[in-house]
Design an enzyme around this catalytic site. Structure first.
Site, PDB file in Angstrom:
ATOM      1  N   CYS A  85      53.281  39.585  48.226  1.00 24.87           N
ATOM      2  CA  CYS A  85      53.056  38.705  49.374  1.00 24.87           C
ATOM      3  C   CYS A  85      54.078  37.576  49.274  1.00 24.87           C
ATOM      4  CB  CYS A  85      51.610  38.216  49.435  1.00 24.87           C
ATOM      5  SG  CYS A  85      51.028  37.241  48.040  1.00 24.87           S
TER       6      CYS A  85
ATOM      7  N   HIS B 252      50.386  42.264  26.002  1.00 23.40           N
ATOM      8  CA  HIS B 252      49.199  41.514  25.573  1.00 23.40           C
ATOM      9  C   HIS B 252      47.995  41.694  26.492  1.00 23.40           C
ATOM     10  CE1 HIS B 252      51.387  38.399  22.800  1.00 23.40           C
ATOM     11  NE2 HIS B 252      51.750  39.641  22.573  1.00 23.40           N
TER      12      HIS B 252
ATOM     13  N   HIS C 217      44.864  42.609  20.728  1.00 19.63           N
ATOM     14  CA  HIS C 217      44.887  42.419  22.183  1.00 19.63           C
ATOM     15  C   HIS C 217      43.844  43.296  22.869  1.00 19.63           C
ATOM     16  CE1 HIS C 217      48.324  39.939  21.562  1.00 19.63           C
ATOM     17  NE2 HIS C 217      48.953  40.924  20.943  1.00 19.63           N
TER      18      HIS C 217
ATOM     19  N   ASP D  43      51.814  42.213  52.287  1.00 23.20           N
ATOM     20  CA  ASP D  43      51.575  41.660  53.625  1.00 23.20           C
ATOM     21  C   ASP D  43      52.949  41.434  54.261  1.00 23.20           C
ATOM     22  OD1 ASP D  43      52.563  39.341  52.505  1.00 23.20           O
ATOM     23  OD2 ASP D  43      50.801  38.113  52.911  1.00 23.20           O
TER      24      ASP D  43
ATOM     25  N   THR E  40      53.846  34.601  47.817  1.00 30.39           N
ATOM     26  CA  THR E  40      53.875  34.026  46.465  1.00 30.39           C
ATOM     27  C   THR E  40      53.388  34.975  45.373  1.00 30.39           C
ATOM     28  OG1 THR E  40      51.619  33.237  46.748  1.00 30.39           O
ATOM     29  CG2 THR E  40      53.391  31.705  47.373  1.00 30.39           C
TER      30      THR E  40
END
Ligand code: RB5
Length: 146
Positions: free
Chosen positions: A65, A98, A133, A8, A67
């Protein structure tokens, strides 16, 4: 490796830095936008990236973005997507080894360009460890649609 990337307005500058790194690594890169600093809604870019990865059109995705959080929440709504918000190199490695993350989410307002470059390089060069995993990641898949 075929990489689809999107951001964004809050991730636009870091996306350009990341694209340079991807080019240096010889990746095939497709950018779904956004292309200008006008305010946009991050789910509109998370969706095409997530769909293209889920459908196998691209090997991995990168979403940026402010964050990384909104992008990851949105991308993880798409079946088959394991999107990890990463802010350090150790988590970048673990999200691959993992969790077999197939989309990396970064926050331009959280990580600087140097750290983002290290994260991207590590994330793209680390393989899934498999073994126990695999079972756990399969159990995540089984949660889809619940
Ligand atoms: C946009 O201001 C900001 O909310 C967005 O870039 C992102 O950080 C959301 O998670």
């Amino acid at each position: 490796m075929r990489i689809v990337i999107g951001s964004d307005h809050g991730g636009l500058n870091l996306k350009e830095t990341v694209k340079q790194v991807l080019n240096e690594l010889g990746m095939e890169v497709t950018d779904v936008g956004c292309d200008c600093p006008d305010s946009v809604d991050y789910p509109d870019y998370a969706l095409p990236v997530a769909e293209k990865v889920a459908q196998g059109e691209f090997d991995r995705g990168i979403l940026i973005c402010g964050t990384g959080i909104g992008m990851s929440i949105a991308a993880n709504k798409v079946k088959g997507i394991r999107c990890a918000v990463v802010t350090d190199e150790y988590s970048a490695r673990m999200s691959r080894e993992h969790n077999n993350a197939n989309i990396l989410a970064l926050g331009e307002r959280v990580v600087g360009p140097g750290l983002a470059e290290d994260i991207v390089r590590t994330w793209l060069t680390t393989e899934f460890a498999g073994g126990r995993h695999h079972r756990r990641v399969d159990k995540i898949g089984a949660l889809e649609g619940k």
